[in-house]
Design a protein around this motif. Structure first.
Motif, PDB file in Angstrom:
ATOM      1  N   ASP A 113     -39.066  17.251 -23.800  1.00 24.65           N
ATOM      2  CA  ASP A 113     -38.803  15.812 -23.661  1.00 24.65           C
ATOM      3  C   ASP A 113     -40.006  15.092 -23.066  1.00 24.65           C
ATOM      4  OD1 ASP A 113     -36.304  16.163 -24.698  1.00 24.65           O
ATOM      5  OD2 ASP A 113     -35.273  16.192 -22.762  1.00 24.65           O
ATOM      6  N   SER A 114     -40.633  15.692 -22.034  1.00 21.80           N
ATOM      7  CA  SER A 114     -41.800  15.062 -21.409  1.00 21.80           C
ATOM      8  C   SER A 114     -42.960  14.964 -22.387  1.00 21.80           C
ATOM      9  CB  SER A 114     -42.216  15.857 -20.163  1.00 21.80           C
ATOM     10  OG  SER A 114     -43.370  15.310 -19.580  1.00 21.80           O
ATOM     11  N   PRO A 122     -43.220  11.266 -16.980  1.00 22.82           N
ATOM     12  CA  PRO A 122     -43.444  12.289 -15.945  1.00 22.82           C
ATOM     13  C   PRO A 122     -42.344  13.342 -15.975  1.00 22.82           C
ATOM     14  CG  PRO A 122     -43.801  10.089 -15.049  1.00 22.82           C
ATOM     15  CD  PRO A 122     -43.227   9.892 -16.425  1.00 22.82           C
ATOM     16  N   TRP A 123     -42.734  14.589 -15.761  1.00 19.75           N
ATOM     17  CA  TRP A 123     -41.796  15.711 -15.784  1.00 19.75           C
ATOM     18  C   TRP A 123     -41.301  15.998 -14.377  1.00 19.75           C
ATOM     19  CZ3 TRP A 123     -42.261  20.539 -13.390  1.00 19.75           C
ATOM     20  CH2 TRP A 123     -41.300  21.487 -13.748  1.00 19.75           C
ATOM     21  N   GLN A 124     -39.983  16.133 -14.218  1.00 21.49           N
ATOM     22  CA  GLN A 124     -39.384  16.481 -12.935  1.00 21.49           C
ATOM     23  C   GLN A 124     -38.190  17.393 -13.180  1.00 21.49           C
ATOM     24  OE1 GLN A 124     -38.429  12.747 -10.989  1.00 21.49           O
ATOM     25  NE2 GLN A 124     -40.388  12.718  -9.929  1.00 21.49           N
ATOM     26  N   LEU A 125     -38.048  18.428 -12.343  1.00 17.88           N
ATOM     27  CA  LEU A 125     -36.938  19.355 -12.522  1.00 17.88           C
ATOM     28  C   LEU A 125     -36.743  20.185 -11.256  1.00 17.88           C
ATOM     29  CD1 LEU A 125     -34.935  20.339 -14.773  1.00 17.88           C
ATOM     30  CD2 LEU A 125     -36.508  22.262 -15.129  1.00 17.88           C
ATOM     31  N   LYS A 126     -35.468  20.489 -10.970  1.00 19.06           N
ATOM     32  CA  LYS A 126     -35.117  21.451  -9.919  1.00 19.06           C
ATOM     33  C   LYS A 126     -34.535  22.685 -10.609  1.00 19.06           C
ATOM     34  CE  LYS A 126     -32.453  18.660  -7.481  1.00 19.06           C
ATOM     35  NZ  LYS A 126     -32.687  17.296  -7.886  1.00 19.06           N
ATOM     36  N   PHE A 127     -35.032  23.848 -10.237  1.00 20.69           N
ATOM     37  CA  PHE A 127     -34.574  25.074 -10.873  1.00 20.69           C
ATOM     38  C   PHE A 127     -34.628  26.225  -9.867  1.00 20.69           C
ATOM     39  CE2 PHE A 127     -39.052  24.427 -11.591  1.00 20.69           C
ATOM     40  CZ  PHE A 127     -39.640  25.654 -11.318  1.00 20.69           C
ATOM     41  N   ARG A 128     -33.955  27.318 -10.212  1.00 20.75           N
ATOM     42  CA  ARG A 128     -33.882  28.481  -9.324  1.00 20.75           C
ATOM     43  C   ARG A 128     -34.815  29.590  -9.804  1.00 20.75           C
ATOM     44  NH1 ARG A 128     -27.565  28.664 -10.073  1.00 20.75           N
ATOM     45  NH2 ARG A 128     -28.379  27.863 -12.049  1.00 20.75           N
ATOM     46  N   VAL A 129     -35.407  30.269  -8.814  1.00 19.43           N
ATOM     47  CA  VAL A 129     -36.348  31.350  -9.101  1.00 19.43           C
ATOM     48  C   VAL A 129     -35.925  32.600  -8.341  1.00 19.43           C
ATOM     49  CG1 VAL A 129     -38.708  32.147  -8.669  1.00 19.43           C
ATOM     50  CG2 VAL A 129     -38.327  29.895  -9.668  1.00 19.43           C
ATOM     51  N   HIS A 130     -35.939  33.738  -9.040  1.00 23.88           N
ATOM     52  CA  HIS A 130     -35.685  35.034  -8.405  1.00 23.88           C
ATOM     53  C   HIS A 130     -37.036  35.661  -8.056  1.00 23.88           C
ATOM     54  CE1 HIS A 130     -31.353  35.245  -9.449  1.00 23.88           C
ATOM     55  NE2 HIS A 130     -31.730  34.494 -10.478  1.00 23.88           N
ATOM     56  N   ARG A 131     -37.337  35.730  -6.762  1.00 28.46           N
ATOM     57  CA  ARG A 131     -38.606  36.311  -6.352  1.00 28.46           C
ATOM     58  C   ARG A 131     -38.515  37.841  -6.328  1.00 28.46           C
ATOM     59  NH1 ARG A 131     -40.259  32.667  -1.235  1.00 28.46           N
ATOM     60  NH2 ARG A 131     -39.021  34.288  -0.237  1.00 28.46           N
ATOM     61  N   ARG A 132     -39.665  38.479  -6.132  1.00 28.33           N
ATOM     62  CA  ARG A 132     -39.698  39.939  -6.129  1.00 28.33           C
ATOM     63  C   ARG A 132     -38.914  40.529  -4.962  1.00 28.33           C
ATOM     64  NH1 ARG A 132     -45.960  41.417  -7.803  1.00 28.33           N
ATOM     65  NH2 ARG A 132     -45.780  40.868 -10.002  1.00 28.33           N
ATOM     66  N   ARG A 163     -38.587  22.682  -6.666  1.00 28.06           N
ATOM     67  CA  ARG A 163     -38.653  21.327  -7.218  1.00 28.06           C
ATOM     68  C   ARG A 163     -40.044  21.130  -7.811  1.00 28.06           C
ATOM     69  NH1 ARG A 163     -37.639  18.433  -2.924  1.00 28.06           N
ATOM     70  NH2 ARG A 163     -35.468  17.886  -3.335  1.00 28.06           N
ATOM     71  N   GLY A 164     -40.098  20.771  -9.103  1.00 22.68           N
ATOM     72  CA  GLY A 164     -41.365  20.580  -9.781  1.00 22.68           C
ATOM     73  C   GLY A 164     -41.540  19.159 -10.278  1.00 22.68           C
ATOM     74  N   SER A 165     -42.772  18.681 -10.256  1.00 19.10           N
ATOM     75  CA  SER A 165     -43.095  17.354 -10.800  1.00 19.10           C
ATOM     76  C   SER A 165     -44.511  17.405 -11.367  1.00 19.10           C
ATOM     77  CB  SER A 165     -42.982  16.269  -9.725  1.00 19.10           C
ATOM     78  OG  SER A 165     -43.868  16.532  -8.653  1.00 19.10           O
ATOM     79  N   ALA A 166     -44.727  16.715 -12.481  1.00 19.72           N
ATOM     80  CA  ALA A 166     -46.039  16.746 -13.141  1.00 19.72           C
ATOM     81  C   ALA A 166     -46.195  15.523 -14.033  1.00 19.72           C
ATOM     82  CB  ALA A 166     -46.203  18.030 -13.960  1.00 19.72           C
ATOM     83  N   THR A 167     -47.453  15.198 -14.315  1.00 17.53           N
ATOM     84  CA  THR A 167     -47.780  14.065 -15.187  1.00 17.53           C
ATOM     85  C   THR A 167     -48.440  14.590 -16.457  1.00 17.53           C
ATOM     86  OG1 THR A 167     -48.130  12.657 -13.258  1.00 17.53           O
ATOM     87  CG2 THR A 167     -49.035  11.894 -15.356  1.00 17.53           C
TER      88      THR A 167
END
Length: 520
Positions: free
Chosen positions: A221-222, A228-238, A246-250
């Motif tokens: 979509d971006s 601008p791209w924005q999203l909250k998501f979950r990450v499984h770390r090691r 929380r991510g944001s980018a242009t």
């Protein structure tokens, strides 16, 4: 004739060659570059004037040897220059190439780049002539130094920010990569920055499966809308920790149809936890306000018909024109007593909801405590005599408090009523008041009743919780002590409890010195 023509042709060629040389020198000079030649055997540098002119000197010294030029070279760079020449002379490198600093006419150091080749050697293979070009690269070095400093600053900043800086590129063919990822990548996502730059899918594999679809859709979509791209998501770390990111980018569209995003990832787990707690607290407060409003309205609605019931019951008891039989009188008495108990519960409920809603206003005044205690004891004496409980009070003249008389009487009456109600036959209730060293007051009501366990003391002031007394057959609502505690706190004090099963309880109202209660 032919010889003359041939001579003229050679002269023309020489003129053309000289003209071409002049044009070449002019072009190179415009690029801050000149051609030089070193006769190694004679130690003579041709075009030395051009080199000095490049550095801003009007004329070179009479001598044209290599040492004349070396005198201008920065002392730290002379060995660099010489080593480059000897590597080429030995055949270790195909060309002579060196970059060094030279002193200009204005006293500044200029960066020069030399590149050349040995074009003649003697029969024994010793170099005899070296030809090359020299270029002033000072501005280029300054740009490179500024770029290196900017990169160094970016690296230092990226290493200290709590999140991760990144560049993400989506090519026209649909493939993706991370051209740049800051060092915080591994701490944040559990993936080394080198691994992520080598394989963009390494991040996708860390993202919670339920969030992968929304992630891909949001990127698409971006790219389509250039929003601008924005999203909250979950990450499984090691380390198996599940973290919210929380991510944001242009985005920026490339000429080849690719798209590159410059952005930032941060760990939002704590922030989202706090946000969720705030939302839950706000919802609980709203529900509590709705509950308080409902109870207040219902209590008012119930009190009106209940007062009518009590009024008619009292009229039936005193009606001389239509006297009741003994059985009827006993039944009406039960109606009246039950109604009075229900009315007391409603009044307590109204007090509790009014306190919670902040609608209770205090009227502090100087109150003599002993007379107030005696008044309260007189009001409960009949009930104490009925239950065979003794009331004890040793007056201490002169003790007074700046307090709300009505609310303190309500507190004391509730404590006295409970002390009598939950006492044993032949038991005692002792009331006392004393002044503390700091000027505060301690008002105590002690009984010799059934007492409470430590667990029950911890739940004592919860509304509607009668603890073990709910099974005792003694009437009560579980609201009175909650109201009592709320009123004491409203007056700037606190209530303390000491109790032991089978040995009774002591309730202490502590009112601090010099603190006047504020209106709620």
């Amino acid at each position: 004739m032919d010889a003359d023509l041939q001579a003229l042709s050679q002269a023309a060629q020489l003129r053309l060659a000289a003209r071409a040389g002049e044009l070449l020198r002019a072009a190179l000079s415009g690029a801050d570059t000149y051609v030089w030649e070193w006769d190694i055997v004679a130690d003579e540098l041709a075009e030395l004037e051009q080199g000095f002119k490049l550095l801003g000197y009007s004329q070179p010294p009479p001598s044209r040897g290599a040492l004349v030029w070396d005198a201008l070279v920065h002392p730290e760079d002379r060995s660099v220059k010489h080593r480059a020449y000897f590597r080429h002379a030995r055949g270790d490198s195909s060309v002579y190439e060196a970059t060094y600093r030279a002193r200009a006419a204005d006293g500044q150091w200029r960066w020069l780049h030399e590149r050349g080749r040995i074009v003649e050697r003697d029969v024994e293979g010793r170099p005899t002539r070296l030809v090359g070009i020299q270029t002033d690269v000072t501005e280029r070095r300054q740009v490179e130094a500024a770029a290196a400093a900017a990169v160094s600053r970016l690296v230092n900043i990226a290493a200290h920010v709590p999140g991760m800086l990144f560049q993400f590129e989506r090519r026209a063919d649909g493939t993706a990569r991370f051209p740049y990822v800051s060092e915080r990548c591994e701490a944040l996502l559990g993936v080394p920055s080198t691994a992520l730059m080598a394989d963009a899918a390494a991040m996708l594999r860390r993202i919670d499966f339920a969030d992968r679809g929304p992630m891909m859709d949001s990127i698409q979509d971006s790219m389509r809308t250039m929003a601008p791209w924005q999203l909250k998501f979950r990450v499984h770390r090691r380390d198996h920790a599940l973290r919210w990111i929380r991510g944001s980018a242009t985005p920026r569209l490339g000429p080849d149809g690719s798209c590159i995003w410059h952005g930032y990832f941060e760990d939002a787990t704590e922030a989202l936890t706090i946000e969720q707690a705030q939302q839950e607290r706000a919802a609980a407060e709203a529900a509590n306000r709705a509950k308080t409003d409902f109870l207040s309205r219902m209590s008012h609605e119930l009190r009106t018909p209940l007062n009518a019931v009590l009024g008619f019951a009292q009229l039936m008891e005193v009606d001389a024109t239509q006297p009741l039989s003994d059985d009827q009188r006993r039944r009406v008495a039960l109606i009246r007593e039950s109604g009075e108990h229900l009315l007391a519960m409603i009044n307590d409920l109204l007090d509790l909801t009014s306190i919670e809603a902040g609608r209770v206003t205090l009227a502090p005044e100087a109150v003599a405590l002993d007379p107030l205690i005696e008044d309260c004891l007189a009001m409960v004496r009949a009930g104490a005599q009925r239950d065979d409980v003794s009331l004890l009070h040793a007056p201490l003249s002169g003790l007074a408090a700046h307090i709300d008389r009505k609310r303190l009487r309500q507190v004391l009456l509730n404590l006295l009523s409970n002390a009598i109600k939950y006492n044993r036959r032949g038991g005692q209730v002792r009331v006392g008041v004393e002044r503390e060293a700091d000027g505060g007051l301690r008002l105590q009501v002690a009984d010799t009743g059934v007492g409470l366990s430590e667990a029950e003391v911890g739940q004592l002031f919860q509304p509607f919780n009668r603890l073990s007394q709910a099974r005792s057959g003694i009437e009560g609502s579980g609201i009175g002590l909650a109201v009592t505690q709320a009123l004491v706190q409203l007056m700037g004090g606190r209530i303390e409890v000491q109790s032991a099963l089978g040995r009774g309880s002591t309730f202490t109202v502590v009112l601090p010195a010099g603190v006047e209660p504020a209106a709620a």
